[in-house]
Design an enzyme around this catalytic site. Structure first.
Site, PDB file in Angstrom:
ATOM      1  CG  ASP A  48     -12.798   1.525   5.553  1.00  0.00           C
ATOM      2  OD1 ASP A  48     -12.333   0.455   5.119  1.00  0.00           O
ATOM      3  OD2 ASP A  48     -12.585   2.626   5.014  1.00  0.00           O
ATOM      4  CE1 TYR A  53      -9.309   7.292   3.247  1.00  0.00           C
ATOM      5  CE2 TYR A  53     -10.475   6.162   4.994  1.00  0.00           C
ATOM      6  CZ  TYR A  53     -10.229   6.357   3.656  1.00  0.00           C
ATOM      7  OH  TYR A  53     -10.912   5.602   2.725  1.00  0.00           O
ATOM      8  CE  LYS A  82      -9.939   1.541   2.736  1.00  0.00           C
ATOM      9  NZ  LYS A  82     -10.283   2.687   3.585  1.00  0.00           N
ATOM     10  CG  HIS A 115      -6.328   3.403  -0.191  1.00  0.00           C
ATOM     11  ND1 HIS A 115      -6.243   4.245   0.885  1.00  0.00           N
ATOM     12  CD2 HIS A 115      -7.536   3.668  -0.739  1.00  0.00           C
ATOM     13  CE1 HIS A 115      -7.330   4.986   0.967  1.00  0.00           C
ATOM     14  NE2 HIS A 115      -8.139   4.652   0.000  1.00  0.00           N
TER      15      HIS A 115
END
Ligand code: NDP
Length: 291
Positions: A48, A53, A82, A115
């Site tokens: 994930d 990120y 996402k 997200h």
């Protein structure tokens, strides 16, 4: 395959491992390589990540280099990314999805999630959030129909956000990834998602990186001690035993290995004790006010 690693059937007709590996805050080429290596060795086949990120490129590169070591190919891995809150809208959404594909170095994603129901830079109360996330969903639905995204879903959606989505969507979300653990049980949301065939996937199952009050909760530690398991295993098993997916994050090899060993059962009594914990605390961002 590692013990305890089972699949869930999604409403797309595809399957997804119920245990995946979370990568929030894991950054840096060397660290990502070591952590992905440890995760693959332990049996994780689902990863994930998210545009925000900032680690998609390094994860893609690490997987490319490491998969042959384990006799695996891209198709053996379930990859989730996402769409960032600043990429909502008709024009941005497709561009964002294609950017994630390119960063990860893949031709398709197994799952692509919205997200956050809100749009960066727009007040949470604004009705523009609904307008733009509707455009986002329509754009992602087209990519799903083209097969570039093999599953589409949402994250941090409340019942209200899902009901609004149902009012116009051609494709139903396959997954809703939300904060879910004994201190934030989301019973109503779980019931709603189950009724509508949406797989609920838990994040921050261990309470996230900044506090220990969940792994140190006396109910959790006493069950862990009784069973000879770690607190993290008890928390993860609690979700999995309800059919909820988990994506624990760790950079520590022995924890990475421990977190996927969930092939034990919690008794009805233990499940009830965990389900009756009175403390309510949300450790991550809260979408309740997003219009
Ligand atoms: P988790 O709840 O998975 O907790 C991570 C923390 O727990 C780290 O500090 C880790 O330490 C520690 N830990 C890991 N395993 C153990 C263990 N066996 N015993 C004790 N401590 C342990 O945190 P996240 O918030 O990162 O959630 C998991 C994943 O969910 C994220 O990585 C991300 O992929 C996703 N996520 C999605 C969100 C969304 O909005 N959609 C929001 C937040 C997360 P260490 O690493 O030092 O071992």
């Amino acid at each position: 395959m590692a013990s305890g690693l089972t699949n869930v059937s999604l409403n797309t007709g595809r399957v997804m491992p119920i245990i995946g590996f979370g990568t929030f805050q894991i950054v840096g080429k060397g660290l990502i390589y070591r952590v992905i290596d440890a995760a693959l060795a332990s049996g994780y086949r689902s990863f994930d990540t998210a545009a925000v990120y900032g680690n998609e490129e390094d994860i893609g590169q690490a997987l490319k280099e490491l998969l042959p070591k384990y006799g695996l190919t891209r198709d053996d891995i379930f990859l989730t990314s996402k769409l960032a809150p600043n990429d909502h809208g008709k024009n941005s959404a497709e561009r964002a999805a294609r950017k994630s594909l390119s960063h990860l170095g893949v031709t398709y994603l197994d799952m692509y999630l919205v997200h956050w129901p809100g749009v960066a830079g727009i007040p949470m109360e604004s009705s523009h959030n609904l307008k733009l996330r509707t455009e986002t969903w329509n754009a992602l639905s087209e990519l799903y129909e083209k097969g570039i995204l093999r599953g589409i879903g949402v994250s941090n959606y409340t019942v209200k956000h899902l009901e609004e989505l149902f009012a116009h969507c051609k494709i139903k979300p396959a997954v809703n990834q939300v904060e879910f653990h004994p201190h934030f049980q989301q019973k109503e949301l779980l019931k709603f998602c189950t009724t509508h065939g949406i797989h609920l996937q838990a994040y921050s199952s261990l309470g996230g990186s900044y506090n220990h009050s969940l792994v140190d909760d006396p109910v959790v530690t006493s069950i862990a001690r009784k069973l000879g398991k770690g607190s993290a295993q008890v928390l993860l098993r609690w979700a999995v035993q309800q059919g909820v997916g988990v994506i624990p994050k760790s950079v520590t090899p022995n924890r990475i290995a421990e977190n996927i060993k969930l092939n034990f059962s919690l008794s009805e009594e233990d499940m009830t004790a965990l389900g009756s914990i009175k403390k309510v605390e949300k450790y991550a961002w809260n979408p309740a006010r997003v219009a």
